[in-house]
Design a protein around this motif. Structure first.
Motif, PDB file in Angstrom:
ATOM      1  N   THR A 139      -0.305  38.395  -0.539  1.00 19.98           N
ATOM      2  CA  THR A 139       0.004  37.035  -0.110  1.00 19.98           C
ATOM      3  C   THR A 139       1.485  36.916   0.227  1.00 19.98           C
ATOM      4  N   PHE A 140       1.835  35.863   0.935  1.00 21.11           N
ATOM      5  CA  PHE A 140       3.244  35.499   1.135  1.00 21.11           C
ATOM      6  C   PHE A 140       3.278  34.057   1.624  1.00 21.11           C
ATOM      7  N   TRP A 141       4.393  33.411   1.425  1.00 20.07           N
ATOM      8  CA  TRP A 141       4.585  32.085   2.015  1.00 20.07           C
ATOM      9  C   TRP A 141       6.025  31.940   2.455  1.00 20.07           C
ATOM     10  N   GLU A 142       6.182  31.305   3.620  1.00 16.96           N
ATOM     11  CA  GLU A 142       7.481  31.194   4.268  1.00 16.96           C
ATOM     12  C   GLU A 142       8.234  29.941   3.845  1.00 16.96           C
ATOM     13  N   LYS A 143       7.494  28.863   3.550  1.00 18.87           N
ATOM     14  CA  LYS A 143       8.102  27.593   3.165  1.00 18.87           C
ATOM     15  C   LYS A 143       7.424  27.085   1.901  1.00 18.87           C
ATOM     16  N   PRO A 144       8.061  26.182   1.171  1.00 18.30           N
ATOM     17  CA  PRO A 144       7.459  25.653  -0.054  1.00 18.30           C
ATOM     18  C   PRO A 144       6.132  24.953   0.214  1.00 18.30           C
ATOM     19  N   LEU A 145       5.226  25.061  -0.750  1.00 21.82           N
ATOM     20  CA  LEU A 145       3.916  24.410  -0.693  1.00 21.82           C
ATOM     21  C   LEU A 145       3.829  23.424  -1.852  1.00 21.82           C
ATOM     22  N   PHE A 146       3.149  22.302  -1.632  1.00 23.60           N
ATOM     23  CA  PHE A 146       3.122  21.237  -2.642  1.00 23.60           C
ATOM     24  C   PHE A 146       1.710  20.718  -2.862  1.00 23.60           C
ATOM     25  N   GLU A 147       1.406  20.392  -4.124  1.00 21.53           N
ATOM     26  CA  GLU A 147       0.184  19.652  -4.436  1.00 21.53           C
ATOM     27  C   GLU A 147       0.419  18.164  -4.235  1.00 21.53           C
ATOM     28  N   LEU A 148      -0.631  17.446  -3.849  1.00 19.12           N
ATOM     29  CA  LEU A 148      -0.543  16.001  -3.719  1.00 19.12           C
ATOM     30  C   LEU A 148      -0.903  15.278  -5.010  1.00 19.12           C
ATOM     31  N   LYS A 149      -1.711  15.907  -5.837  1.00 17.97           N
ATOM     32  CA  LYS A 149      -2.137  15.272  -7.079  1.00 17.97           C
ATOM     33  C   LYS A 149      -0.935  14.852  -7.919  1.00 17.97           C
ATOM     34  N   GLY A 150      -0.943  13.590  -8.330  1.00 16.15           N
ATOM     35  CA  GLY A 150       0.118  13.078  -9.179  1.00 16.15           C
ATOM     36  C   GLY A 150       1.335  12.557  -8.429  1.00 16.15           C
ATOM     37  N   LYS A 151       1.420  12.856  -7.129  1.00 13.84           N
ATOM     38  CA  LYS A 151       2.517  12.319  -6.331  1.00 13.84           C
ATOM     39  C   LYS A 151       2.252  10.848  -5.998  1.00 13.84           C
ATOM     40  N   THR A 152       3.291  10.107  -5.697  1.00 11.38           N
ATOM     41  CA  THR A 152       3.156   8.681  -5.364  1.00 11.38           C
ATOM     42  C   THR A 152       3.270   8.486  -3.857  1.00 11.38           C
ATOM     43  N   LEU A 153       2.236   7.867  -3.296  1.00 13.07           N
ATOM     44  CA  LEU A 153       2.245   7.496  -1.886  1.00 13.07           C
ATOM     45  C   LEU A 153       2.573   6.017  -1.787  1.00 13.07           C
ATOM     46  N   GLY A 154       3.622   5.691  -1.037  1.00 15.00           N
ATOM     47  CA  GLY A 154       3.989   4.315  -0.783  1.00 15.00           C
ATOM     48  C   GLY A 154       3.635   3.935   0.641  1.00 15.00           C
ATOM     49  N   ILE A 155       2.788   2.914   0.792  1.00 14.57           N
ATOM     50  CA  ILE A 155       2.300   2.502   2.107  1.00 14.57           C
ATOM     51  C   ILE A 155       2.987   1.192   2.487  1.00 14.57           C
ATOM     52  N   ILE A 156       3.664   1.185   3.630  1.00 14.71           N
ATOM     53  CA  ILE A 156       4.319  -0.020   4.122  1.00 14.71           C
ATOM     54  C   ILE A 156       3.398  -0.674   5.137  1.00 14.71           C
ATOM     55  N   GLY A 157       2.926  -1.877   4.813  1.00 12.75           N
ATOM     56  CA  GLY A 157       1.873  -2.535   5.578  1.00 12.75           C
ATOM     57  C   GLY A 157       0.545  -2.284   4.899  1.00 12.75           C
ATOM     58  N   PHE A 158      -0.392  -3.225   5.053  1.00 18.59           N
ATOM     59  CA  PHE A 158      -1.678  -2.998   4.376  1.00 18.59           C
ATOM     60  C   PHE A 158      -2.835  -3.571   5.187  1.00 18.59           C
ATOM     61  N   GLY A 159      -2.884  -3.188   6.475  1.00 18.29           N
ATOM     62  CA  GLY A 159      -4.007  -3.543   7.324  1.00 18.29           C
ATOM     63  C   GLY A 159      -5.146  -2.545   7.175  1.00 18.29           C
ATOM     64  N   HIS A 160      -6.024  -2.504   8.179  1.00 14.99           N
ATOM     65  CA  HIS A 160      -7.230  -1.665   8.097  1.00 14.99           C
ATOM     66  C   HIS A 160      -6.890  -0.192   7.930  1.00 14.99           C
ATOM     67  N   ILE A 161      -5.944   0.307   8.735  1.00 17.37           N
ATOM     68  CA  ILE A 161      -5.595   1.729   8.658  1.00 17.37           C
ATOM     69  C   ILE A 161      -4.980   2.042   7.307  1.00 17.37           C
ATOM     70  N   ALA A 162      -4.043   1.218   6.883  1.00 16.65           N
ATOM     71  CA  ALA A 162      -3.367   1.451   5.605  1.00 16.65           C
ATOM     72  C   ALA A 162      -4.356   1.483   4.445  1.00 16.65           C
ATOM     73  N   GLN A 163      -5.340   0.607   4.466  1.00 12.46           N
ATOM     74  CA  GLN A 163      -6.326   0.574   3.393  1.00 12.46           C
ATOM     75  C   GLN A 163      -7.159   1.850   3.357  1.00 12.46           C
ATOM     76  N   LYS A 164      -7.453   2.397   4.534  1.00 11.12           N
ATOM     77  CA  LYS A 164      -8.193   3.670   4.572  1.00 11.12           C
ATOM     78  C   LYS A 164      -7.309   4.823   4.090  1.00 11.12           C
ATOM     79  N   VAL A 165      -6.032   4.788   4.452  1.00 12.04           N
ATOM     80  CA  VAL A 165      -5.095   5.806   3.964  1.00 12.04           C
ATOM     81  C   VAL A 165      -5.004   5.752   2.440  1.00 12.04           C
ATOM     82  N   ALA A 166      -4.982   4.546   1.894  1.00  9.00           N
ATOM     83  CA  ALA A 166      -4.916   4.386   0.447  1.00  9.00           C
ATOM     84  C   ALA A 166      -6.122   5.040  -0.233  1.00  9.00           C
ATOM     85  N   LYS A 167      -7.311   4.857   0.331  1.00 13.96           N
ATOM     86  CA  LYS A 167      -8.514   5.451  -0.261  1.00 13.96           C
ATOM     87  C   LYS A 167      -8.487   6.978  -0.185  1.00 13.96           C
TER      88      LYS A 167
END
Length: 320
Positions: A139-167
Motif C-alpha cells: 500500500t501507499f498514500w500520497e496525501k492524508p486520509l480522514f474518517e468522517l465519523k465523529g467530525k462536525t459538519l456545519g451547514i449554512i442555510g437549511f433548504g431542501h438540499i441542505a436537509q438532504k446533506v444533513a441526513k
C-alpha cells in the motif's frame, strides 16, 4: 399560438426530448446567447410572450425593451439571473424549479467531501502511473486520509438540499449543526441549530447551501475564515460569489484553511486569472452538481409543467 423563446439550451438539450415543450407554442431555441450582450438578448426575445432562461441574465434594461414579455421561466432554482423588482413592476410572472436537483446536489456535495478526505482521484491516477506496481509495499498514500465519523459538519442555510446533506452526514455518523438566517424548527435529536459564529468555530467541514443575495455575497471572507478551524474543509455547491476567492486562496496557501472543494466560481466559465486555480488543496469542478441525466429530465418536465399551468391560469412555482 404563443411564442416561446429558450435563450440557452445547449447544456440541456443534446440528450433530452423537447417535444413536450414544442407542443405548447411556437418555439425558438438557441443553444447560447451572449450573457454580456443586452442587445442580443433583446433581439432574441423579440416579441415573445414566454422566455425560458438557464443562465442568460434578464436585467432591468432587457425587461424594459421587451414589451410583449409576460412570463419568464428560470430553468433552475436560483433566480439571481432575473431582475425580480422589474418583473413585479411590469406584472411579468417569474417561475423557477425549486427542488429538481436536491438529490443530485446533495450527492455531489458528498462527492466533493469524499474526494478531499479519501483522495480517490489522486490515487487512481498514481496507480495508473505505475506508482503502486513499482513500489516496495502492499500500500501507499500520497496525501492524508480522514474518517468522517465523529467530525462536525456545519451547514449554512437549511433548504431542501441542505436537509438532504444533513441526513447523509448523519448516516456517516458525523455531528451535524446548521445555521439559517430565519430559525427553523427541527424534530431530529441529532441535529442542532446554532449561530453562524458558533458554526464556524466548531465545524470541521463547512458546507454552503444558501442563495446569492446582496446579503450573502462574500459571506466567506477574511473575517469569517479567521473564525474557522485551520484544518477545516469548505464546500460550495451553491454560488461562487458566496466566497471571496482572493481571501480563500490566501487562507489555503497560508495553511489557515485545509481545503476548498467547490463546484462553482464567481465567473463561469472560470477565468485563467482566478486565484483558486493556483491555490493549494483546492478542488474545482465545472458546475456539474445539477447535471445528471435524471435531474435534467426532471428540470425539463417541471419547466413544461410550469408553463402549462401558467397558460391555463393556475400559476405554480412563482417567485415574484
Amino acid at each position: 399560438m404563443v411564442k416561446i423563446v429558450l435563450l440557452d439550451g445547449y447544456d440541456l438539450n443534446n440528450d433530452l426530448n423537447w417535444e413536450t415543450l414544442r407542443s405548447l407554442g411556437d418555439c425558438v431555441f438557441y443553444d447560447r446567447t451572449k450573457t454580456s450582450d443586452d442587445n442580443e438578448i433583446i433581439s432574441r426575445i423579440d416579441n415573445a410572450a414566454i422566455v425560458i432562461t438557464h443562465k442568460t441574465p434578464i436585467n432591468k434594461y432587457v425587461i424594459s425593451q421587451s414589451p410583449n414579455l409576460k412570463y419568464i421561466g428560470i430553468m433552475g432554482t436560483g433566480y439571481d439571473v432575473v431582475d425580480i423588482d422589474s418583473t413585479r413592476k411590469k406584472n411579468i410572472v417569474v417561475t423557477n424549479i425549486p427542488t429538481y436537483a436536491s438529490d443530485a446536489v446533495a450527492q455531489f456535495t458528498f462527492s466533493l467531501l469524499l474526494e478531499v478526505t479519501g483522495q480517490v482521484g489522486l490515487h487512481n491516477q498514481l496507480v495508473h502511473q505505475n506508482r503502486w506496481s513499482q513500489g516496495p509495499d502492499f500500500t501507499f498514500w500520497e496525501k492524508p486520509l480522514f474518517e468522517l465519523k465523529g467530525k462536525t459538519l456545519g451547514i449554512i442555510g437549511f433548504g431542501h438540499i441542505a436537509q438532504k446533506v444533513a441526513k447523509l452526514a448523519h448516516a456517516f455518523e458525523m455531528n451535524v449543526v446548521f445555521y439559517n438566517h430565519l430559525p427553523k424548527e427541527v424534530q431530529e435529536n441529532w441535529l442542532k441549530q446554532v449561530s453562524l459564529d458558533e458554526l464556524l468555530k466548531i465545524s470541521d467541514v463547512v458546507s454552503l447551501h444558501i442563495i446569492q443575495t446582496p446579503q450573502t455575497l462574500n459571506l466567506i471572507n477574511k473575517t469569517t475564515l479567521a473564525k474557522m478551524k485551520r484544518n477545516a474543509i469548505l464546500l460550495n455547491t451553491s454560488r461562487g460569489k458566496l466566497i471571496n476567492e482572493n481571501d480563500v486562496a490566501e487562507a489555503l496557501n497560508n495553511h489557515k484553511l485545509y481545503a476548498l472543494a467547490t463546484d462553482v466560481v464567481s465567473k463561469e466559465p472560470i477565468r485563467e486569472t482566478n486565484p483558486l486555480l493556483k491555490a493549494i488543496n483546492c478542488y474545482i469542478t465545472p458546475h456539474i452538481a445539477w447535471a445528471p441525466l435524471e435531474t435534467r429530465e426532471r428540470l425539463l418536465s417541471v419547466t413544461v409543467s410550469n408553463i402549462r399551468a401558467y397558460l391555463s391560469g393556475s400559476i405554480v412555482n412563482q417567485i415574484n
